[in-house]
Design a protein around this motif. Structure first.
Motif: not given
Length: 627
Positions: A185-194, A199-204, A222-231
């Motif tokens: 639910g919302v908790a997962k979406a919130d943790m994923t977003r933050t 990670a984006k702040d570090a890359q910037d 399966n890198v496409s589940l989460f880490y593809s967006d992170l890296i």
């Protein structure tokens, strides 16, 4: 003080304090290893090279340990930090839960690796459960996000240094492809977003994040589940990621002890073209010979580096000289005093810049003109705007007209002519193969070139020519022992590897020195194959005839004492070897019951190598027998 000629003409580039060395070491690499320490890393196993099962946590630890040991040789000025996340205990400057920064006394969190850090990290598996502990840091019903905390800690560690002079990386080891899978639910979406935003702040900020995934034996990561967006993976990169990541992980485990020269600017120089027109160039080192590091004298008690200081004492009064000594040069019964500035100006034959002299056809440039590794040059608009535009125009003209440029270049004490050879860009389906730029080839002086003189014992007779039969046998021999996909990079320098192994054993107080595999030794088993032996014998027979003695004297053809001894040894070995039924011994597995001396009877009688351990000798005999 009288002038020292060797000091006057000393090469400035040999001085560690010179501008060349300072610029070469101006760029460092800062790395933070993030290791997932969740229970899943300890429960998942895969077979190792020795057949034993090892956990994913052990794989990550061994990769980092090997990297730390080789980094002192590869990149001695780079700095590292090690952080575990999903831990029971916490230790970090931000006091965040679920993250533990591993370190030792008298060392900053992000610092150059030390012997104590390497020794303690090698033993971390034994004390990990007691001192650090493992737990799931991201669970349903909890707001704790250990991955977010780890990225925040790594970013804080990498605040050190400037992004212009340091390459900053985060290496993430994990076998969990969906870290928020237990949350809905919302908790997962919130943790994923933050987490993605962190990670984006570090890359910037110029920090690159690299993922080293550890796959399950029966299920691929399966890198496409989460880490593809992170890296930031997308398209074709997503399909190629897992094979490349697996290769990168294997490279970390099998790192070679060697000096690494990354793609950093070695030096910035100016190319003076004509009429005051100059452009700025960056130089890059290509292939360079690897040499042992410079000797550092250490105190025998404290083991700290020694600093040499020199003082001058007046010969007349014995007083300590406060002012710097002046140098002089005798000239016509008079001593000409010279200051340090005047000496520096006398030595300055060249300013270290390129001065274009003209152009010549590429056919005038020979292979033997390249006496030392070349330098790759590329334009830069950092100081001189428009350098890239002028460089491209010059490059295209040289490629189209098939010309190379001749320029004057050199340090303050070694001026010389160089050839600038243009290289056009080469692009294939996989991307850029060769970048555009120029290779700076250091041309030899006139006395560096030696002309080959052909000397024959009989001037009236022509040079010996090979017969068709000899050429045929030589071609068959070359075809038989041809090395497939040969590259000089496949072979390490055994002397250097042993040198580094001894240093490692001394620094870490290791009782056993790491075993060094000498890859330059001949492939005795391969050369002992019947087909190779037959090709060699046929070639020798076609060239030298049946009665040729390899160890005979060149002058009179009489057998030397060594040849006679060798023949006697072969004859004795043949007699002793005839007392054994070698095929039966091989079939019944009884070769291992013979002594090394007895095994050598067979090898000597059949002109096979006799070096190696007993297992190697037995294998050689079996190969020769075709077993």
């Amino acid at each position: 003080m009288e002038l020292d000629p060797d000091d006057i003409f000393k090469d400035d580039e040999d001085d560690p304090d010179s501008e060349f060395y300072q610029q070469r070491e101006s760029s460092k690499e800062f790395v933070v290893y993030l290791v997932d320490a969740s229970p899943k890393m300890f429960s998942s196993t895969c077979p190792s090279e020795d057949g034993k099962e090892e956990t994913h946590f052990q794989i990550a630890i061994s990769c980092i340990a090997q990297s730390l040991k080789t980094q002192i040789i590869n990149r001695s000025y780079d700095e590292v930090a090690i952080c575990f996340f999903n831990t029971r205990e916490k230790k970090n400057l931000q006091d965040l839960n679920g993250a533990f920064v591993f370190n030792v006394a008298e060392r900053e969190y992000l610092d150059r690796p030390t012997a104590r850090l390497i020794k303690d990290f090698d033993c971390i598996e034994e004390s990990f459960t007691k001192d650090i502990g493992s737990q799931y840091g991201i669970v349903s019903g909890s707001r704790e996000n250990s991955l977010y905390n780890a990225l925040w800690i790594a970013q804080a560690l990498l605040r050190k240094g400037s992004a212009k002079t340091a390459d900053k990386r985060i290496l993430l080891f994990t076998n969990e492809d969906d870290p928020f899978g237990s949350i809905k639910g919302v908790a997962k979406a919130d943790m994923t977003r933050t987490t993605l935003q962190r990670a984006k702040d570090a890359q910037d900020l110029g920090i690159s994040i690299e993922l080293l995934p550890l796959s399950q034996p029966d299920e691929e990561f399966n890198v496409s589940l989460f880490y593809s967006d992170l890296i930031g993976l997308e398209g074709d990169e997503l399909a190629q990621f897992m094979p490349s990541a697996g290769q990168k992980l294997q490279d970390m485990k099998d790192q070679l002890r060697k000096r690494m020269f990354t793609k950093r600017i070695v030096r910035r120089i100016t190319l003076s073209i004509a009429n005051g027109l100059s452009i700025e160039l960056n130089t890059y080192a290509l292939i360079r010979p690897t040499l042992p590091g410079a000797i550092t004298w250490l105190d025998s008690v404290t083991n700290r580096p020694l600093k040499t200081e020199r003082s001058f004492i007046c010969a007349d009064t014995g007083a300590l000289m406060q002012e710097p000594a002046k140098r002089y040069q005798p000239y016509k019964n008079d001593n000409i005093m010279l200051s340090v500035e005047e000496l520096s100006e006398i030595k300055r034959v060249s300013m270290g810049h390129l001065h274009l002299l003209g152009f010549k056809p590429l056919s005038c440039l020979k292979d033997y003109h390249n006496l030392r590794p070349s330098t790759f040059i590329f334009p830069s608009d950092k100081e001189v705007i428009g350098s890239t535009c002028i460089f491209i125009a010059l490059l295209r003209s040289m490629v189209n007209l098939k010309r190379f440029a001749v320029a004057f270049y050199g340090s303050s004490s070694r001026p010389q002519l160089v050839a600038l050879v243009a290289q056009d860009e080469i692009i294939s389906a996989g991307g850029q193969v060769e970048p555009p730029g120029m290779h700076m080839i250091y041309l030899p002086y006139s006395d560096d070139v030696r002309h080959v003189e052909e000397i024959h014992s009989d001037t009236n007779a022509g040079a010996p020519r090979a017969t068709d039969e000899q050429i045929k046998k030589a071609a068959a021999l070359i075809k038989r022992i041809d090395l497939k996909d040969f590259s000089v990079f496949q072979f390490a320098n055994p002397g250097l590897q042993r040198h580094y192994a001894v240093l490692q054993a001394l620094a870490l107080d290791e009782d056993d020195m790491p075993e060094i595999n000498d890859e330059t030794l001949p492939d005795e088993e391969g050369m002992a194959r019947p087909g190779v032996v037959k090709a060699v014998e046929e070639f020798k027979l076609s060239v030298y005839g049946e009665n040729y003695d390899e160890e005979s004297d060149m002058g009179n053809g009489k057998a030397s004492d060594a040849s006679k001894k060798r023949k006697t040894a072969v004859e004795n070995a043949a007699k002793e070897s005839a007392n054994y039924n070698w095929p039966d011994l091989a079939d019944n597995g009884q070769l291992k019951d013979l002594t090394v001396t007895e095994l050598k009877y067979y090898l000597t009688a059949h002109n096979l190598p006799v070096t190696g351990k007993k297992e190697v000798l037995i294998s050689r005999i079996l190969t020769h027998l075709g077993k």
